[in-house]
Motif scaffolding. Structure first.
Motif, PDB file in Angstrom:
ATOM      1  N   HIS A 172       0.813  -1.230   0.000  1.00  0.00           N
ATOM      2  CA  HIS A 172       0.000   0.000   0.000  1.00  0.00           C
ATOM      3  C   HIS A 172       0.837   1.266   0.000  1.00  0.00           C
ATOM      4  N   CYS A 173       2.160   1.115  -0.055  1.00  0.00           N
ATOM      5  CA  CYS A 173       3.045   2.264   0.015  1.00  0.00           C
ATOM      6  C   CYS A 173       2.737   3.253  -1.113  1.00  0.00           C
ATOM      7  N   MET A 174       2.587   4.517  -0.767  1.00  0.00           N
ATOM      8  CA  MET A 174       2.398   5.623  -1.725  1.00  0.00           C
ATOM      9  C   MET A 174       1.094   5.554  -2.520  1.00  0.00           C
ATOM     10  N   GLU A 175       0.191   4.621  -2.185  1.00  0.00           N
ATOM     11  CA  GLU A 175      -0.916   4.406  -3.124  1.00  0.00           C
ATOM     12  C   GLU A 175      -1.816   5.619  -3.310  1.00  0.00           C
ATOM     13  N   ASP A 176      -1.895   6.519  -2.322  1.00  0.00           N
ATOM     14  CA  ASP A 176      -2.779   7.678  -2.484  1.00  0.00           C
ATOM     15  C   ASP A 176      -2.216   8.752  -3.412  1.00  0.00           C
ATOM     16  N   ILE A 177      -0.874   8.771  -3.609  1.00  0.00           N
ATOM     17  CA  ILE A 177      -0.347   9.747  -4.570  1.00  0.00           C
ATOM     18  C   ILE A 177       0.199   9.078  -5.830  1.00  0.00           C
ATOM     19  N   ASP A 178       0.418   7.779  -5.775  1.00  0.00           N
ATOM     20  CA  ASP A 178       1.003   7.093  -6.934  1.00  0.00           C
ATOM     21  C   ASP A 178       0.560   5.633  -6.944  1.00  0.00           C
ATOM     22  N   LYS A 179      -0.566   5.414  -7.600  1.00  0.00           N
ATOM     23  CA  LYS A 179      -1.166   4.070  -7.653  1.00  0.00           C
ATOM     24  C   LYS A 179      -0.189   3.023  -8.192  1.00  0.00           C
ATOM     25  N   ASP A 180       0.711   3.445  -9.085  1.00  0.00           N
ATOM     26  CA  ASP A 180       1.569   2.480  -9.778  1.00  0.00           C
ATOM     27  C   ASP A 180       2.855   2.160  -9.032  1.00  0.00           C
ATOM     28  N   PHE A 181       3.132   2.915  -7.965  1.00  0.00           N
ATOM     29  CA  PHE A 181       4.409   2.724  -7.284  1.00  0.00           C
ATOM     30  C   PHE A 181       4.645   1.258  -6.914  1.00  0.00           C
ATOM     31  N   VAL A 182       3.681   0.654  -6.224  1.00  0.00           N
ATOM     32  CA  VAL A 182       3.915  -0.721  -5.748  1.00  0.00           C
ATOM     33  C   VAL A 182       3.980  -1.733  -6.891  1.00  0.00           C
ATOM     34  N   LYS A 183       3.316  -1.404  -8.003  1.00  0.00           N
ATOM     35  CA  LYS A 183       3.371  -2.311  -9.153  1.00  0.00           C
ATOM     36  C   LYS A 183       4.738  -2.250  -9.830  1.00  0.00           C
ATOM     37  N   LYS A 184       5.352  -1.069  -9.802  1.00  0.00           N
ATOM     38  CA  LYS A 184       6.574  -0.857 -10.588  1.00  0.00           C
ATOM     39  C   LYS A 184       7.872  -0.953  -9.805  1.00  0.00           C
ATOM     40  N   VAL A 185       7.812  -0.708  -8.491  1.00  0.00           N
ATOM     41  CA  VAL A 185       9.059  -0.623  -7.724  1.00  0.00           C
ATOM     42  C   VAL A 185       9.776  -1.972  -7.682  1.00  0.00           C
ATOM     43  N   LYS A 186      11.089  -1.915  -7.886  1.00  0.00           N
ATOM     44  CA  LYS A 186      11.912  -3.133  -7.861  1.00  0.00           C
ATOM     45  C   LYS A 186      13.045  -2.940  -6.853  1.00  0.00           C
ATOM     46  N   ALA A 187      13.645  -4.046  -6.454  1.00  0.00           N
ATOM     47  CA  ALA A 187      14.780  -3.973  -5.536  1.00  0.00           C
ATOM     48  C   ALA A 187      15.830  -3.036  -6.134  1.00  0.00           C
ATOM     49  N   GLY A 188      16.367  -2.159  -5.316  1.00  0.00           N
ATOM     50  CA  GLY A 188      17.392  -1.230  -5.785  1.00  0.00           C
ATOM     51  C   GLY A 188      16.837   0.115  -6.222  1.00  0.00           C
ATOM     52  N   ASP A 189      15.516   0.203  -6.443  1.00  0.00           N
ATOM     53  CA  ASP A 189      14.935   1.472  -6.874  1.00  0.00           C
ATOM     54  C   ASP A 189      15.020   2.524  -5.764  1.00  0.00           C
ATOM     55  N   ILE A 190      14.877   3.768  -6.197  1.00  0.00           N
ATOM     56  CA  ILE A 190      15.158   4.890  -5.310  1.00  0.00           C
ATOM     57  C   ILE A 190      14.032   5.923  -5.397  1.00  0.00           C
TER      58      ILE A 190
END
Length: 159
Positions: free
Chosen positions: A38-56
C-alpha cells in the motif's frame, strides 16, 4: 561497508507525509509485506506495481513529516534521497535499517525514471542517465552498521 543502491527513480515533491507513505487505514497491519503493498498508493497508484529492488525514491523537502509512524519506513521498499527529512522519520528509518540520504542538489536535479546509484559509504549519488554526480550526507559508521544489520534491534542483539 553498506551495499550501494542502484535502480530507477520515483520522484515526489515536498512534504510527503507518513499518511501518504502508508495510509492510516492500513495501520492495523504490522506485516511489512502487507504494508509494502500500500506504500504511496494515495499519490502514486503504480508505485507498488513498478518498484523493484534497488529502486530509489527522490523527494524534496521534509520527507516523512506528519505523525511519528513507525510503520512508514517499514512500508518503503526503496532507498530514499531527499532534500531534507522530517527528524522523526529519519530516526525511525535508521532504527529499522532503511537507507536514506540527504542531498538537496541531487533531490532537485534527478528526474523520474533516471537510473541512479547511491554509494552510502561515501555519500556519492550518481545519476547515470544524466552522467552527473552529487555529494550527499554519508552515514556515520555506526549508522551503516545498524542498516547493515537491518535495524537497531538486530544490531544490539549482535553486540
Amino acid at each position: 561497508s553498506m551495499k550501494a543502491a542502484k535502480g530507477h527513480v520515483f520522484k515526489y515533491g515536498d512534504n510527503v507525509d507518513t499518511d501518504v507513505i502508508i495510509p492510516a487505514r492500513y495501520l492495523n497491519s504490522s506485516d511489512p509485506k502487507e504494508l509494502a503493498t500500500h506504500c504511496m498508493e494515495d499519490i502514486d497508484k503504480d508505485f507498488v506495481k513498478k518498484v523493484k529492488a534497488g529502486d530509489i525514491i527522490v523527494a524534496n523537502k521534509n520527507f516523512g513529516c506528519g505523525s511519528s509512524r513507525e510503520h512508514a519506513p517499514i512500508a518503503i521498499k526503496a532507498s530514499v534521497i531527499a532534500e531534507t527529512f522530517a527528524r522523526i522519520f529519519y530516526r525511525n528509518a535508521i532504527n529499522i535499517g532503511l537507507p536514506i540520504i540527504e542531498c538537496p542538489e541531487a533531490a532537485k536535479a534527478i528526474e523520474a525514471g533516471d537510473e541512479v546509484e547511491v554509494d552510502f559509504d561515501s555519500g556519492i549519488i550518481t545519476d547515470k542517465t544524466k552522467n552527473t554526480s552529487y555529494q550527499g550526507q554519508a552515514f556515520p559508521p555506526f549508522m551503516q552498521k545498524i542498516i547493515d544489520c537491518e535495524g537497531l534491534v538486530n544490531y544490539i542483539n549482535q553486540k
